[in-house]
Design a protein around this motif. Structure first.
Motif, PDB file in Angstrom:
ATOM      1  N   PRO A 170       0.800  -1.229   0.000  1.00  0.00           N
ATOM      2  CA  PRO A 170       0.000   0.000   0.000  1.00  0.00           C
ATOM      3  C   PRO A 170       0.834   1.281   0.000  1.00  0.00           C
ATOM      4  O   PRO A 170       0.415   2.284  -0.575  1.00  0.00           O
ATOM      5  CB  PRO A 170      -0.822  -0.124   1.295  1.00  0.00           C
ATOM      6  N   LYS A 171       2.005   1.247   0.621  1.00  0.00           N
ATOM      7  CA  LYS A 171       2.836   2.455   0.648  1.00  0.00           C
ATOM      8  C   LYS A 171       3.320   2.803  -0.756  1.00  0.00           C
ATOM      9  O   LYS A 171       3.394   3.973  -1.124  1.00  0.00           O
ATOM     10  CB  LYS A 171       4.006   2.276   1.607  1.00  0.00           C
ATOM     11  N   MET A 172       3.668   1.789  -1.545  1.00  0.00           N
ATOM     12  CA  MET A 172       4.065   2.037  -2.926  1.00  0.00           C
ATOM     13  C   MET A 172       2.896   2.608  -3.720  1.00  0.00           C
ATOM     14  O   MET A 172       3.048   3.571  -4.488  1.00  0.00           O
ATOM     15  CB  MET A 172       4.561   0.737  -3.573  1.00  0.00           C
ATOM     16  N   THR A 173       1.710   2.030  -3.532  1.00  0.00           N
ATOM     17  CA  THR A 173       0.523   2.511  -4.244  1.00  0.00           C
ATOM     18  C   THR A 173       0.245   3.975  -3.931  1.00  0.00           C
ATOM     19  O   THR A 173       0.016   4.792  -4.817  1.00  0.00           O
ATOM     20  CB  THR A 173      -0.709   1.659  -3.875  1.00  0.00           C
ATOM     21  N   ARG A 174       0.271   4.302  -2.639  1.00  0.00           N
ATOM     22  CA  ARG A 174      -0.024   5.667  -2.223  1.00  0.00           C
ATOM     23  C   ARG A 174       1.065   6.636  -2.665  1.00  0.00           C
ATOM     24  O   ARG A 174       0.776   7.755  -3.088  1.00  0.00           O
ATOM     25  CB  ARG A 174      -0.199   5.706  -0.701  1.00  0.00           C
ATOM     26  N   LEU A 175       2.330   6.223  -2.587  1.00  0.00           N
ATOM     27  CA  LEU A 175       3.433   7.074  -3.027  1.00  0.00           C
ATOM     28  C   LEU A 175       3.275   7.456  -4.493  1.00  0.00           C
ATOM     29  O   LEU A 175       3.393   8.635  -4.859  1.00  0.00           O
ATOM     30  CB  LEU A 175       4.761   6.346  -2.814  1.00  0.00           C
ATOM     31  N   CYS A 176       2.987   6.463  -5.334  1.00  0.00           N
ATOM     32  CA  CYS A 176       2.825   6.728  -6.762  1.00  0.00           C
ATOM     33  C   CYS A 176       1.590   7.583  -7.021  1.00  0.00           C
ATOM     34  O   CYS A 176       1.585   8.434  -7.907  1.00  0.00           O
ATOM     35  CB  CYS A 176       2.736   5.417  -7.543  1.00  0.00           C
ATOM     36  N   GLU A 177       0.542   7.352  -6.235  1.00  0.00           N
ATOM     37  CA  GLU A 177      -0.679   8.141  -6.359  1.00  0.00           C
ATOM     38  C   GLU A 177      -0.399   9.617  -6.090  1.00  0.00           C
ATOM     39  O   GLU A 177      -0.806  10.496  -6.855  1.00  0.00           O
ATOM     40  CB  GLU A 177      -1.725   7.611  -5.384  1.00  0.00           C
ATOM     41  N   VAL A 178       0.325   9.888  -5.021  1.00  0.00           N
ATOM     42  CA  VAL A 178       0.599  11.265  -4.626  1.00  0.00           C
ATOM     43  C   VAL A 178       1.511  11.961  -5.633  1.00  0.00           C
ATOM     44  O   VAL A 178       1.290  13.127  -5.993  1.00  0.00           O
ATOM     45  CB  VAL A 178       1.222  11.304  -3.216  1.00  0.00           C
ATOM     46  N   LEU A 179       2.534  11.255  -6.120  1.00  0.00           N
ATOM     47  CA  LEU A 179       3.513  11.874  -7.003  1.00  0.00           C
ATOM     48  C   LEU A 179       3.115  11.832  -8.477  1.00  0.00           C
ATOM     49  O   LEU A 179       3.754  12.467  -9.311  1.00  0.00           O
ATOM     50  CB  LEU A 179       4.878  11.201  -6.819  1.00  0.00           C
ATOM     51  N   GLY A 180       2.066  11.070  -8.793  1.00  0.00           N
ATOM     52  CA  GLY A 180       1.631  11.002 -10.188  1.00  0.00           C
ATOM     53  C   GLY A 180       2.589  10.229 -11.062  1.00  0.00           C
ATOM     54  O   GLY A 180       2.902  10.639 -12.187  1.00  0.00           O
ATOM     55  N   ILE A 181       3.086   9.110 -10.566  1.00  0.00           N
ATOM     56  CA  ILE A 181       4.014   8.266 -11.310  1.00  0.00           C
ATOM     57  C   ILE A 181       3.520   6.828 -11.266  1.00  0.00           C
ATOM     58  O   ILE A 181       2.613   6.493 -10.506  1.00  0.00           O
ATOM     59  CB  ILE A 181       5.439   8.335 -10.711  1.00  0.00           C
ATOM     60  N   THR A 182       4.120   5.972 -12.082  1.00  0.00           N
ATOM     61  CA  THR A 182       3.767   4.557 -12.047  1.00  0.00           C
ATOM     62  C   THR A 182       4.849   3.780 -11.307  1.00  0.00           C
ATOM     63  O   THR A 182       6.022   4.169 -11.303  1.00  0.00           O
ATOM     64  CB  THR A 182       3.630   3.969 -13.462  1.00  0.00           C
ATOM     65  N   PRO A 183       4.488   2.655 -10.686  1.00  0.00           N
ATOM     66  CA  PRO A 183       5.512   1.823 -10.045  1.00  0.00           C
ATOM     67  C   PRO A 183       6.599   1.378 -11.011  1.00  0.00           C
ATOM     68  O   PRO A 183       7.776   1.309 -10.648  1.00  0.00           O
ATOM     69  CB  PRO A 183       4.708   0.629  -9.511  1.00  0.00           C
ATOM     70  N   ARG A 184       6.224   1.054 -12.263  1.00  0.00           N
ATOM     71  CA  ARG A 184       7.220   0.617 -13.246  1.00  0.00           C
ATOM     72  C   ARG A 184       8.239   1.713 -13.532  1.00  0.00           C
ATOM     73  O   ARG A 184       9.419   1.446 -13.683  1.00  0.00           O
ATOM     74  CB  ARG A 184       6.524   0.196 -14.543  1.00  0.00           C
ATOM     75  N   TRP A 185       7.728   2.946 -13.624  1.00  0.00           N
ATOM     76  CA  TRP A 185       8.657   4.051 -13.877  1.00  0.00           C
ATOM     77  C   TRP A 185       9.577   4.249 -12.691  1.00  0.00           C
ATOM     78  O   TRP A 185      10.792   4.439 -12.835  1.00  0.00           O
ATOM     79  CB  TRP A 185       7.890   5.343 -14.159  1.00  0.00           C
ATOM     80  N   LEU A 186       9.015   4.210 -11.482  1.00  0.00           N
ATOM     81  CA  LEU A 186       9.821   4.449 -10.298  1.00  0.00           C
ATOM     82  C   LEU A 186      10.876   3.368 -10.110  1.00  0.00           C
ATOM     83  O   LEU A 186      12.061   3.671  -9.900  1.00  0.00           O
ATOM     84  CB  LEU A 186       8.923   4.504  -9.055  1.00  0.00           C
ATOM     85  N   LEU A 187      10.484   2.103 -10.194  1.00  0.00           N
ATOM     86  CA  LEU A 187      11.400   1.014  -9.881  1.00  0.00           C
ATOM     87  C   LEU A 187      12.371   0.698 -11.006  1.00  0.00           C
ATOM     88  O   LEU A 187      13.541   0.379 -10.754  1.00  0.00           O
ATOM     89  CB  LEU A 187      10.599  -0.252  -9.527  1.00  0.00           C
ATOM     90  N   TYR A 188      11.880   0.792 -12.256  1.00  0.00           N
ATOM     91  CA  TYR A 188      12.696   0.323 -13.366  1.00  0.00           C
ATOM     92  C   TYR A 188      12.958   1.376 -14.445  1.00  0.00           C
ATOM     93  O   TYR A 188      13.718   1.122 -15.376  1.00  0.00           O
ATOM     94  CB  TYR A 188      12.037  -0.906 -14.029  1.00  0.00           C
ATOM     95  N   GLY A 189      12.297   2.520 -14.334  1.00  0.00           N
ATOM     96  CA  GLY A 189      12.466   3.544 -15.354  1.00  0.00           C
ATOM     97  C   GLY A 189      11.763   3.200 -16.645  1.00  0.00           C
ATOM     98  O   GLY A 189      12.032   3.805 -17.685  1.00  0.00           O
ATOM     99  N   GLU A 190      10.827   2.236 -16.580  1.00  0.00           N
ATOM    100  CA  GLU A 190      10.142   1.782 -17.791  1.00  0.00           C
ATOM    101  C   GLU A 190       8.969   2.681 -18.128  1.00  0.00           C
ATOM    102  O   GLU A 190       8.276   3.165 -17.243  1.00  0.00           O
ATOM    103  CB  GLU A 190       9.623   0.359 -17.608  1.00  0.00           C
TER     104      GLU A 190
END
Length: 233
Positions: A51-71
Motif C-alpha cells: 500500500p505504501k508504494m501505491t499511495r506514493l505513486c498516487e501522490v507523485l503522479g508516477i507509475t511503479p514501473r517508472w519508479l522502480l525500473y524507469g520503464e
C-alpha cells in the motif's frame, strides 16, 4: 539498483513537495521518506512495496514501473488506486464504449440527480472495453465529469476528467468519490475518523481546503471515481 531512489527524489521535487509534506500525504514518518531516498550503503531501505508504494505513486503522479525500473513514460495513470486512463475515441472505434460526458445537476438532500450533456470532445468519452470488463463495470452506470478547482491536487488537477461509477455508492476509507454536498457536485476523498465519515482534500493547504463532515442528507455519495484522464505528465 538504486536508480529508483534518484527517480523518487526527482518526482518529489517535480511535485514541489518537501520530504515532510510528502510524508503527511502518504502518511508515513518523516524519517521514512529520507530512508526511501537515501542510498542503501548509508542505511536506506532496499525497496518499497504494498500500500505504501501505491499511495506514493498516487501522490507523485508516477507509475511503479517508472519508479522502480524507469520503464515507460512517467505518467499519472495510476494516480488513483486501481484507476486506469480514459482514452478518447470516435464512435466507430470497436475497442471502446462511449459513455456520456456530463455536468451533474443536483439538489440538496436528494439522492437522485439529473445530467446535462457536456459538449467538449463531442459529449462522450471512449473507455476501453477491456478496462470495463476487468473492473466489472456497467457502462450504463458510468458518467464522465470534469474536475474543478485545486482541492485534490496532486491526485487530481483542475480540468482532469474522471469517470464515475454511479452504481458504487458504498463508502470506503481513502477512496475518491463524487458527492452531492449540499446540492453541489464535488470530488473528494472519503476518510473515516472518530466514528464519522469526512470529505478530505489532497491539497496540502488544509487551512484553505479543510475537511468537511459527511453525514445525512447534506452529504450524499453520487458514485465512486474509477477512471481518470489528465493532460499532465
Amino acid at each position: 539498483m538504486e536508480e529508483w531512489k534518484k527517480r523518487l527524489t526527482r518526482a518529489r521535487e517535480a511535485a514541489g513537495l518537501r520530504k515532510g509534506e510528502l510524508a503527511k500525504l502518504i502518511p508515513v514518518s518523516n524519517p521514512t521518506i529520507t530512508d526511501w531516498e537515501k542510498s542503501i550503503d548509508s542505511g536506506g531501505i532496499v525497496e518499497i512495496t504494498g500500500p505504501k508504494m501505491t499511495r506514493l505513486c498516487e501522490v507523485l503522479g508516477i507509475t511503479p514501473r517508472w519508479l522502480l525500473y524507469g520503464e515507460a513514460e512517467r505518467t499519472t495513470a495510476d494516480l488513483l488506486p486501481g484507476a486506469m486512463p480514459v482514452h478518447v475515441t470516435g464512435p466507430d472505434d470497436d475497442g471502446h464504449i462511449q459513455i456520456p460526458m456530463v455536468t451533474l445537476r443536483l439538489q440538496a438532500g436528494v439522492t437522485g440527480f439529473q445530467t446535462e450533456t457536456d459538449r467538449r470532445d463531442g459529449g462522450t468519452f471512449g473507455v476501453r472495453k477491456r478496462v470495463i470488463a476487468q473492473k466489472n463495470l456497467s457502462p450504463d452506470k458510468l458518467v464522465a465529469i470534469p474536475v474543478q478547482g485545486e482541492s485534490m491536487e496532486p491526485a487530481l488537477y483542475d480540468g482532469d476528467i474522471v469517470v464515475i461509477d454511479t452504481a458504487d455508492k458504498r463508502p470506503v476509507d481513502g477512496v475518491v468519490f463524487a458527492v452531492n454536498y449540499e446540492g453541489e457536485a464535488i470530488v473528494k476523498r472519503l476518510s473515516r475518523d472518530a466514528g464519522d465519515w469526512w470529505l478530505t482534500s489532497d491539497n496540502i493547504d488544509q487551512r484553505k481546503y479543510h475537511r468537511k463532515i459527511c453525514r445525512g442528507e447534506a452529504c450524499i455519495i453520487v458514485g465512486r471515481v474509477v477512471l481518470r484522464e489528465t493532460l499532465r505528465v
